[in-house]
Design a protein around this motif. Structure first.
Motif, PDB file in Angstrom:
ATOM      1  N   ALA A   1       4.899   2.386  -2.120  1.00 34.94           N
ATOM      2  CA  ALA A   1       4.026   3.236  -1.020  1.00 34.94           C
ATOM      3  C   ALA A   1       4.978   2.855   0.263  1.00 34.94           C
ATOM      4  O   ALA A   1       5.201   1.706   0.566  1.00 34.94           O
ATOM      5  CB  ALA A   1       2.727   2.921  -0.936  1.00 34.94           C
ATOM      6  N   THR A   2       5.365   3.832   0.898  1.00 36.24           N
ATOM      7  CA  THR A   2       6.119   3.824   2.091  1.00 36.24           C
ATOM      8  C   THR A   2       4.898   3.760   3.229  1.00 36.24           C
ATOM      9  O   THR A   2       4.233   4.531   3.389  1.00 36.24           O
ATOM     10  CB  THR A   2       6.996   4.898   2.261  1.00 36.24           C
ATOM     11  N   LEU A   3       5.038   2.760   4.158  1.00 35.65           N
ATOM     12  CA  LEU A   3       3.986   2.617   5.401  1.00 35.65           C
ATOM     13  C   LEU A   3       4.716   3.362   6.358  1.00 35.65           C
ATOM     14  O   LEU A   3       5.726   3.155   6.899  1.00 35.65           O
ATOM     15  CB  LEU A   3       4.085   1.233   5.509  1.00 35.65           C
ATOM     16  N   GLY A   4       3.637   4.327   7.088  1.00 38.59           N
ATOM     17  CA  GLY A   4       4.243   5.023   8.404  1.00 38.59           C
ATOM     18  C   GLY A   4       2.967   5.031   9.212  1.00 38.59           C
ATOM     19  O   GLY A   4       2.295   4.219   8.952  1.00 38.59           O
ATOM     20  N   PRO A   5       2.911   6.036  10.203  1.00 42.69           N
ATOM     21  CA  PRO A   5       2.081   5.760  11.189  1.00 42.69           C
ATOM     22  C   PRO A   5       0.396   6.075  10.591  1.00 42.69           C
ATOM     23  O   PRO A   5      -0.244   5.534  11.158  1.00 42.69           O
ATOM     24  CB  PRO A   5       2.364   7.442  12.184  1.00 42.69           C
ATOM     25  N   ALA A   6       0.467   6.843   9.576  1.00 38.19           N
ATOM     26  CA  ALA A   6      -1.068   7.000   8.854  1.00 38.19           C
ATOM     27  C   ALA A   6      -1.353   5.932   8.081  1.00 38.19           C
ATOM     28  O   ALA A   6      -2.501   5.944   7.674  1.00 38.19           O
ATOM     29  CB  ALA A   6      -1.099   8.510   8.087  1.00 38.19           C
ATOM     30  N   SER A   7      -0.425   4.786   7.670  1.00 43.83           N
ATOM     31  CA  SER A   7      -0.656   4.041   6.802  1.00 43.83           C
ATOM     32  C   SER A   7      -0.389   2.531   7.267  1.00 43.83           C
ATOM     33  O   SER A   7       0.064   1.544   6.506  1.00 43.83           O
ATOM     34  CB  SER A   7      -0.001   4.356   5.484  1.00 43.83           C
ATOM     35  N   SER A   8      -0.550   2.404   8.683  1.00 43.62           N
ATOM     36  CA  SER A   8      -0.028   0.975   9.138  1.00 43.62           C
ATOM     37  C   SER A   8      -1.108   0.283   9.661  1.00 43.62           C
ATOM     38  O   SER A   8      -0.767  -0.806  10.217  1.00 43.62           O
ATOM     39  CB  SER A   8       0.769   1.340  10.550  1.00 43.62           C
ATOM     40  N   SER A   9      -2.224   0.616   9.119  1.00 42.89           N
ATOM     41  CA  SER A   9      -3.480  -0.477   9.589  1.00 42.89           C
ATOM     42  C   SER A   9      -3.645  -1.558   8.368  1.00 42.89           C
ATOM     43  O   SER A   9      -3.404  -1.188   7.106  1.00 42.89           O
ATOM     44  CB  SER A   9      -4.726   0.326   9.770  1.00 42.89           C
ATOM     45  N   LYS A  10      -4.228  -2.554   8.502  1.00 36.93           N
ATOM     46  CA  LYS A  10      -4.492  -3.477   7.348  1.00 36.93           C
ATOM     47  C   LYS A  10      -5.634  -2.833   6.501  1.00 36.93           C
ATOM     48  O   LYS A  10      -5.366  -2.966   5.134  1.00 36.93           O
ATOM     49  CB  LYS A  10      -4.988  -4.780   7.975  1.00 36.93           C
ATOM     50  N   GLU A  11      -6.360  -2.059   7.207  1.00 40.43           N
ATOM     51  CA  GLU A  11      -7.573  -1.384   6.235  1.00 40.43           C
ATOM     52  C   GLU A  11      -6.905  -0.530   5.146  1.00 40.43           C
ATOM     53  O   GLU A  11      -7.117  -0.378   3.948  1.00 40.43           O
ATOM     54  CB  GLU A  11      -8.492  -0.910   6.932  1.00 40.43           C
ATOM     55  N   MET A  12      -5.822   0.379   5.829  1.00 42.03           N
ATOM     56  CA  MET A  12      -5.411   1.339   4.746  1.00 42.03           C
ATOM     57  C   MET A  12      -4.366   0.821   3.637  1.00 42.03           C
ATOM     58  O   MET A  12      -3.932   1.335   2.771  1.00 42.03           O
ATOM     59  CB  MET A  12      -4.510   2.262   5.733  1.00 42.03           C
ATOM     60  N   ILE A  13      -3.617  -0.525   4.363  1.00 40.95           N
ATOM     61  CA  ILE A  13      -2.486  -0.906   3.357  1.00 40.95           C
ATOM     62  C   ILE A  13      -3.520  -1.609   2.413  1.00 40.95           C
ATOM     63  O   ILE A  13      -3.150  -1.670   1.178  1.00 40.95           O
ATOM     64  CB  ILE A  13      -1.915  -2.133   4.023  1.00 40.95           C
ATOM     65  N   GLU A  14      -4.705  -2.251   2.672  1.00 42.49           N
ATOM     66  CA  GLU A  14      -5.423  -2.813   1.436  1.00 42.49           C
ATOM     67  C   GLU A  14      -5.913  -1.678   0.456  1.00 42.49           C
ATOM     68  O   GLU A  14      -6.059  -1.985  -0.544  1.00 42.49           O
ATOM     69  CB  GLU A  14      -6.634  -3.534   2.258  1.00 42.49           C
ATOM     70  N   LYS A  15      -6.386  -0.704   0.998  1.00 46.28           N
ATOM     71  CA  LYS A  15      -6.748   0.390   0.155  1.00 46.28           C
ATOM     72  C   LYS A  15      -5.591   0.995  -0.837  1.00 46.28           C
ATOM     73  O   LYS A  15      -5.961   1.270  -1.833  1.00 46.28           O
ATOM     74  CB  LYS A  15      -7.319   1.607   1.254  1.00 46.28           C
ATOM     75  N   LEU A  16      -4.468   1.073   0.085  1.00 47.65           N
ATOM     76  CA  LEU A  16      -3.329   1.467  -0.986  1.00 47.65           C
ATOM     77  C   LEU A  16      -3.081   0.544  -2.129  1.00 47.65           C
ATOM     78  O   LEU A  16      -2.822   0.762  -3.283  1.00 47.65           O
ATOM     79  CB  LEU A  16      -2.150   1.575  -0.155  1.00 47.65           C
ATOM     80  N   PHE A  17      -3.238  -0.952  -1.803  1.00 49.32           N
ATOM     81  CA  PHE A  17      -2.997  -1.735  -2.610  1.00 49.32           C
ATOM     82  C   PHE A  17      -4.167  -1.766  -3.938  1.00 49.32           C
ATOM     83  O   PHE A  17      -3.719  -1.731  -5.134  1.00 49.32           O
ATOM     84  CB  PHE A  17      -3.028  -3.330  -2.284  1.00 49.32           C
ATOM     85  N   LEU A  18      -5.173  -1.688  -3.559  1.00 46.16           N
ATOM     86  CA  LEU A  18      -6.365  -1.555  -4.488  1.00 46.16           C
ATOM     87  C   LEU A  18      -6.406  -0.323  -5.130  1.00 46.16           C
ATOM     88  O   LEU A  18      -6.684  -0.186  -6.428  1.00 46.16           O
ATOM     89  CB  LEU A  18      -7.870  -1.631  -3.932  1.00 46.16           C
TER      90      LEU A  18
END
Length: 312
Positions: free
Chosen positions: A99-116
């Motif tokens: 997953a590439t992290l960008g402006p819409a996926s740069s918060s810890k909450e969103m990163i955790e959601k992507l991981f799960l």
């Protein structure tokens, strides 16, 4: 207190089974504990005892107020991974997802959601944003990795050389039609529907008749039909719009340039300092390009640090 299911299992056991279990009863239960001991009946040869233990420990765990703490037993931590079972498909899959992290996926909450949701590798694109922003993202990923006790790979992607056309007199660009001839040259004058500047003499020198040039990530395909001093005449095979500063890709030509720009060298040294797991080299043409980046990593890697892998 024990759960009703746990008590019913204990009461249904034979006297010998209860006797095997009974010596530990006074010290076994602790409402504050989050540890289960998985070998209470390990010394027993009875399959009935083993089945009883398995069912009983499952029931006790579900009661959420029990843990075995006798030091003679081997501890197994009770899972707290966001209610996801250890044998869930998320943890067993063989295919790895990036997953590439960008402006819409740069918060810890969103990163955790992507991981799960299944992400195994997070890509940090060094073409955009500051180095400090990438470090903040890396710290958040490592915190999530620690929280779930599950390894997460971090890929640092270098920008590489940017080969682009010049600018047009019409800021909206021009539409190229299939079959027309379009010239790429070194003239700095603004482009039009017949030509545009290509400020990269190395591309003109390396290109031969029949070589393909892809504009704007392949949206427009040109094929070299003629070549002269400082220019290429190209046949438009795939028509489309071309505008200011669009990228040029040369799949058929080997260019006499390094894959590492000064920006890439700075970004690579920063990656090594913060501890990425992988480095992506964006412009690889020959084996020497890989040897160049490996030599630079060996030179710049901090003492005692993990050496990242390189992918092209």
């Amino acid at each position: 207190m024990y759960s009703p299911l746990a008590l019913s299992l204990l009461l249904s056991a034979t006297s010998s089974q209860v006797w095997a279990f009974a010596p530990s009863l006074p010290q076994v239960f602790d409402t504050k504990s989050t540890v289960l001991y998985s070998s209470l009946f390990s010394s027993s040869t009875s399959s009935t005892n083993s089945s009883l233990f398995a069912a009983t420990t499952d029931a006790l765990a579900e009661s959420s107020e029990v843990g075995f703490k006798d030091p003679q037993f081997v501890p197994v931590k009770k899972t707290t991974v966001a209610a996801v079972p250890k044998l869930a498909q998320r943890w067993r899959k063989s295919t790895k997802q990036l997953a590439t992290l960008g402006p819409a996926s740069s918060s810890k909450e969103m990163i955790e959601k992507l991981f799960l949701a299944g992400a195994d590798v997070f890509r940090l694109n060094f073409s955009h944003g500051s180095q400090e922003q990438k470090k903040e993202l890396l710290i958040m990923i490592r915190e999530i990795e620690e929280k779930y006790s599950h390894p997460i790979a971090i890929l640092g992607d270098l920008q590489g050389p940017k080969l682009r056309v010049g600018e047009f007199s019409d800021p909206n660009g021009v539409m190229l039609t299939q079959g027309q001839i379009f010239r790429l040259d070194l003239d700095s004058a603004l482009g039009d529907g017949t030509r545009v500047q290509l400020p990269h003499p190395e591309i003109i020198e390396a290109s031969e008749i029949g070589h393909v040039l892809l504009i704007d990530d392949g949206k427009v395909k040109l094929v070299v039909a003629g070549k002269g001093q400082g220019y290429l005449d190209c046949n438009v095979e795939v028509e489309g719009k071309i505008s200011n500063r669009k990228g040029v890709n040369t799949p058929d030509s080997v260019l006499d340039i390094s894959p590492l720009t000064p920006k890439d060298r700075s970004d690579l040294e920063y990656m090594l300092g913060i501890g990425v797991d992988w480095v992506a080299l964006s412009f690889v043409q020959r084996p020497e390009d890989m040897r160049e980046i490996h030599a630079l990593i060996d030179e710049k890697l901090p003492s005692g640090s993990f050496k990242p892998c390189v992918m092209a």
